[in-house]
Design a protein around this motif. Structure first.
Motif, PDB file in Angstrom:
ATOM      1  N   ILE A   1      56.500   9.269 -35.611  1.00 48.53           N
ATOM      2  CA  ILE A   1      56.134  10.154 -36.712  1.00 48.53           C
ATOM      3  C   ILE A   1      57.227  10.101 -37.768  1.00 48.53           C
ATOM      4  N   PRO A   2      56.871   9.734 -38.984  1.00 44.86           N
ATOM      5  CA  PRO A   2      57.916   9.657 -40.018  1.00 44.86           C
ATOM      6  C   PRO A   2      58.501  11.030 -40.310  1.00 44.86           C
ATOM      7  N   GLU A   3      59.794  11.053 -40.503  1.00 40.86           N
ATOM      8  CA  GLU A   3      60.444  12.309 -40.837  1.00 40.86           C
ATOM      9  C   GLU A   3      60.053  12.728 -42.250  1.00 40.86           C
ATOM     10  N   PRO A   4      59.824  14.022 -42.436  1.00 42.13           N
ATOM     11  CA  PRO A   4      59.479  14.483 -43.784  1.00 42.13           C
ATOM     12  C   PRO A   4      60.639  14.259 -44.736  1.00 42.13           C
ATOM     13  N   PRO A   5      60.355  13.999 -45.984  1.00 41.16           N
ATOM     14  CA  PRO A   5      61.444  13.804 -46.946  1.00 41.16           C
ATOM     15  C   PRO A   5      62.293  15.063 -47.056  1.00 41.16           C
ATOM     16  N   PRO A   6      63.568  14.896 -47.248  1.00 42.82           N
ATOM     17  CA  PRO A   6      64.428  16.082 -47.348  1.00 42.82           C
ATOM     18  C   PRO A   6      64.031  16.943 -48.535  1.00 42.82           C
ATOM     19  N   VAL A   7      64.083  18.236 -48.302  1.00 41.02           N
ATOM     20  CA  VAL A   7      63.762  19.189 -49.365  1.00 41.02           C
ATOM     21  C   VAL A   7      65.004  19.371 -50.242  1.00 41.02           C
ATOM     22  N   ALA A   8      64.805  19.160 -51.509  1.00 46.27           N
ATOM     23  CA  ALA A   8      65.934  19.304 -52.433  1.00 46.27           C
ATOM     24  C   ALA A   8      66.407  20.758 -52.451  1.00 46.27           C
ATOM     25  N   GLN A   9      67.677  20.930 -52.240  1.00 53.62           N
ATOM     26  CA  GLN A   9      68.258  22.262 -52.260  1.00 53.62           C
ATOM     27  C   GLN A   9      68.614  22.646 -53.692  1.00 53.62           C
ATOM     28  N   VAL A  10      68.041  23.765 -54.107  1.00 53.65           N
ATOM     29  CA  VAL A  10      68.343  24.245 -55.451  1.00 53.65           C
ATOM     30  C   VAL A  10      69.685  24.977 -55.417  1.00 53.65           C
ATOM     31  N   PRO A  11      70.673  24.499 -56.167  1.00 48.39           N
ATOM     32  CA  PRO A  11      71.972  25.175 -56.129  1.00 48.39           C
ATOM     33  C   PRO A  11      71.860  26.593 -56.672  1.00 48.39           C
ATOM     34  N   PRO A  12      72.627  27.511 -56.101  1.00 53.38           N
ATOM     35  CA  PRO A  12      72.568  28.882 -56.618  1.00 53.38           C
ATOM     36  C   PRO A  12      73.096  28.935 -58.043  1.00 53.38           C
ATOM     37  N   PRO A  13      72.607  29.877 -58.817  1.00 53.86           N
ATOM     38  CA  PRO A  13      73.111  29.983 -60.194  1.00 53.86           C
ATOM     39  C   PRO A  13      74.591  30.328 -60.200  1.00 53.86           C
ATOM     40  N   PRO A  14      75.326  29.846 -61.186  1.00 54.97           N
ATOM     41  CA  PRO A  14      76.757  30.153 -61.243  1.00 54.97           C
ATOM     42  C   PRO A  14      76.964  31.647 -61.485  1.00 54.97           C
ATOM     43  N   PRO A  15      78.082  32.188 -61.011  1.00 55.37           N
ATOM     44  CA  PRO A  15      78.344  33.603 -61.244  1.00 55.37           C
ATOM     45  C   PRO A  15      78.517  33.879 -62.737  1.00 55.37           C
ATOM     46  N   PRO A  16      78.203  35.092 -63.165  1.00 52.78           N
ATOM     47  CA  PRO A  16      78.374  35.418 -64.586  1.00 52.78           C
ATOM     48  C   PRO A  16      79.829  35.241 -65.012  1.00 52.78           C
ATOM     49  N   ALA A  17      80.023  34.766 -66.235  1.00 55.33           N
ATOM     50  CA  ALA A  17      81.371  34.530 -66.754  1.00 55.33           C
ATOM     51  C   ALA A  17      82.056  35.859 -67.073  1.00 55.33           C
ATOM     52  N   PRO A  18      83.385  35.866 -67.020  1.00 60.21           N
ATOM     53  CA  PRO A  18      84.120  37.083 -67.395  1.00 60.21           C
ATOM     54  C   PRO A  18      83.715  37.560 -68.790  1.00 60.21           C
ATOM     55  N   GLY A  19      83.578  38.857 -68.917  1.00 55.01           N
ATOM     56  CA  GLY A  19      83.165  39.442 -70.186  1.00 55.01           C
ATOM     57  C   GLY A  19      81.671  39.555 -70.369  1.00 55.01           C
ATOM     58  N   THR A  20      80.898  39.001 -69.409  1.00 54.93           N
ATOM     59  CA  THR A  20      79.441  39.079 -69.503  1.00 54.93           C
ATOM     60  C   THR A  20      78.968  40.492 -69.162  1.00 54.93           C
ATOM     61  N   LYS A  21      78.101  41.021 -69.997  1.00 54.76           N
ATOM     62  CA  LYS A  21      77.492  42.323 -69.705  1.00 54.76           C
ATOM     63  C   LYS A  21      76.271  42.076 -68.827  1.00 54.76           C
ATOM     64  N   ILE A  22      76.311  42.553 -67.603  1.00 54.07           N
ATOM     65  CA  ILE A  22      75.203  42.287 -66.685  1.00 54.07           C
ATOM     66  C   ILE A  22      74.211  43.444 -66.611  1.00 54.07           C
ATOM     67  N   ALA A  23      74.551  44.594 -67.152  1.00 55.54           N
ATOM     68  CA  ALA A  23      73.600  45.710 -67.164  1.00 55.54           C
ATOM     69  C   ALA A  23      74.091  46.790 -68.113  1.00 55.54           C
ATOM     70  N   THR A  24      73.131  47.527 -68.649  1.00 62.59           N
ATOM     71  CA  THR A  24      73.427  48.716 -69.454  1.00 62.59           C
ATOM     72  C   THR A  24      72.558  49.854 -68.950  1.00 62.59           C
ATOM     73  N   VAL A  25      73.209  50.943 -68.537  1.00 61.93           N
ATOM     74  CA  VAL A  25      72.479  52.147 -68.159  1.00 61.93           C
ATOM     75  C   VAL A  25      72.324  52.955 -69.433  1.00 61.93           C
ATOM     76  N   LYS A  26      71.126  52.979 -69.974  1.00 56.99           N
ATOM     77  CA  LYS A  26      70.929  53.450 -71.348  1.00 56.99           C
ATOM     78  C   LYS A  26      70.731  54.959 -71.418  1.00 56.99           C
ATOM     79  N   HIS A  27      70.418  55.394 -72.652  1.00 53.54           N
ATOM     80  CA  HIS A  27      70.327  56.820 -72.934  1.00 53.54           C
ATOM     81  C   HIS A  27      69.263  57.520 -72.097  1.00 53.54           C
ATOM     82  N   VAL A  28      68.210  56.781 -71.715  1.00 54.05           N
ATOM     83  CA  VAL A  28      67.159  57.437 -70.940  1.00 54.05           C
ATOM     84  C   VAL A  28      67.645  57.827 -69.552  1.00 54.05           C
TER      85      VAL A  28
END
Length: 226
Positions: A96-123
């Motif tokens: 039985i032929p081995e299935p082709p390897p599944v391409a691993q999607v690299p994780p996204p790079p961490p946010p760069a310093p100074g990046t705003k990742i969230a704002t808890v707004k007035h609401v």
């Protein structure tokens, strides 16, 4: 000749029925090997003998030509059937032929310093209050996921107010808002050592403090990558 025709049709019928057998369904899953050859030899031998016996029993005083034809037909039919049966019974299965390897999607790079990742707004902050409203929860849950995916990530939580009240009071209120955000993140598994809170009071407004809508925009907390 009629007997020879009947014998040939009988052999064809046997082969056709055998072709419908479950044993034949795996024919393409096996490699052609010695079993097919051995089965063909055995089948041809048995088929030739059977052809000769059949024509002797069916025909009255068969001629040598009829006998030879029956034997030849038996050899061909028996050889074919034996080859097929030998193949499907004991020839090795194809690997039985081995299935082709599944391409691993690299994780996204961490946010760069100074990046705003969230704002808890007035609401999420009422006037003169530091307690979080339910609307802040989905925003902060996303921050928890980002920090869990990036265990080395550290952040600032910066609190802000509108321009109503004294500078000293608003500095304290903005710090309490930042601390409320930190408390939620810590309660949901983020290490407190990764979070630094700061209060900026009425500084750095994002909207005009001359209107209620603008003042509401300025009541916020921002989460910034260190």
């Amino acid at each position: 000749m009629r007997e020879l025709r009947a014998l040939s049709l009988g052999l064809v019928w046997i082969i056709a029925i055998s072709g419908c057998s479950p044993l034949m369904t795996n024919m393409r899953e096996r490699e052609w090997n010695g079993c097919a050859l051995g089965g063909g030899i055995i089948g041809a031998t048995i088929g030739g003998v059977a052809g000769g016996v059949t024509v002797n029993n069916v025909a009255d005083n068969p001629t040598n030509g009829k006998r030879a034809g029956a034997i030849a037909g038996g050899i061909v039919g028996g050889g074919l059937l034996g080859t097929l049966l030998g193949h499907v019974i004991c020839d090795p299965e194809k690997p039985i032929p081995e299935p082709p390897p599944v391409a691993q999607v690299p994780p996204p790079p961490p946010p760069a310093p100074g990046t705003k990742i969230a704002t808890v707004k007035h609401v999420n902050f009422a006037f003169d209050k530091s307690a979080l409203k339910p609307g802040a929860i989905p925003v902060l849950d996303n921050v928890v996921n980002i920090m869990n995916d990036n265990p080395s990530l550290e952040v600032y939580v910066d609190g802000y107010t509108d321009a109503i009240g004294s500078r000293a009071y608003n500095l304290g209120l903005s710090k309490r808002r930042a601390d409320a955000v930190k408390a939620y993140l810590v309660d949901n598994g983020v290490s407190s050592s990764r979070i630094t809170t700061r209060g900026f009071g009425m500084d750095n407004p994002v909207a005009s403090n001359a209107t209620e809508a603008g003042r509401a925009e300025n009541r916020r907390a921002e989460i910034i990558v260190k």
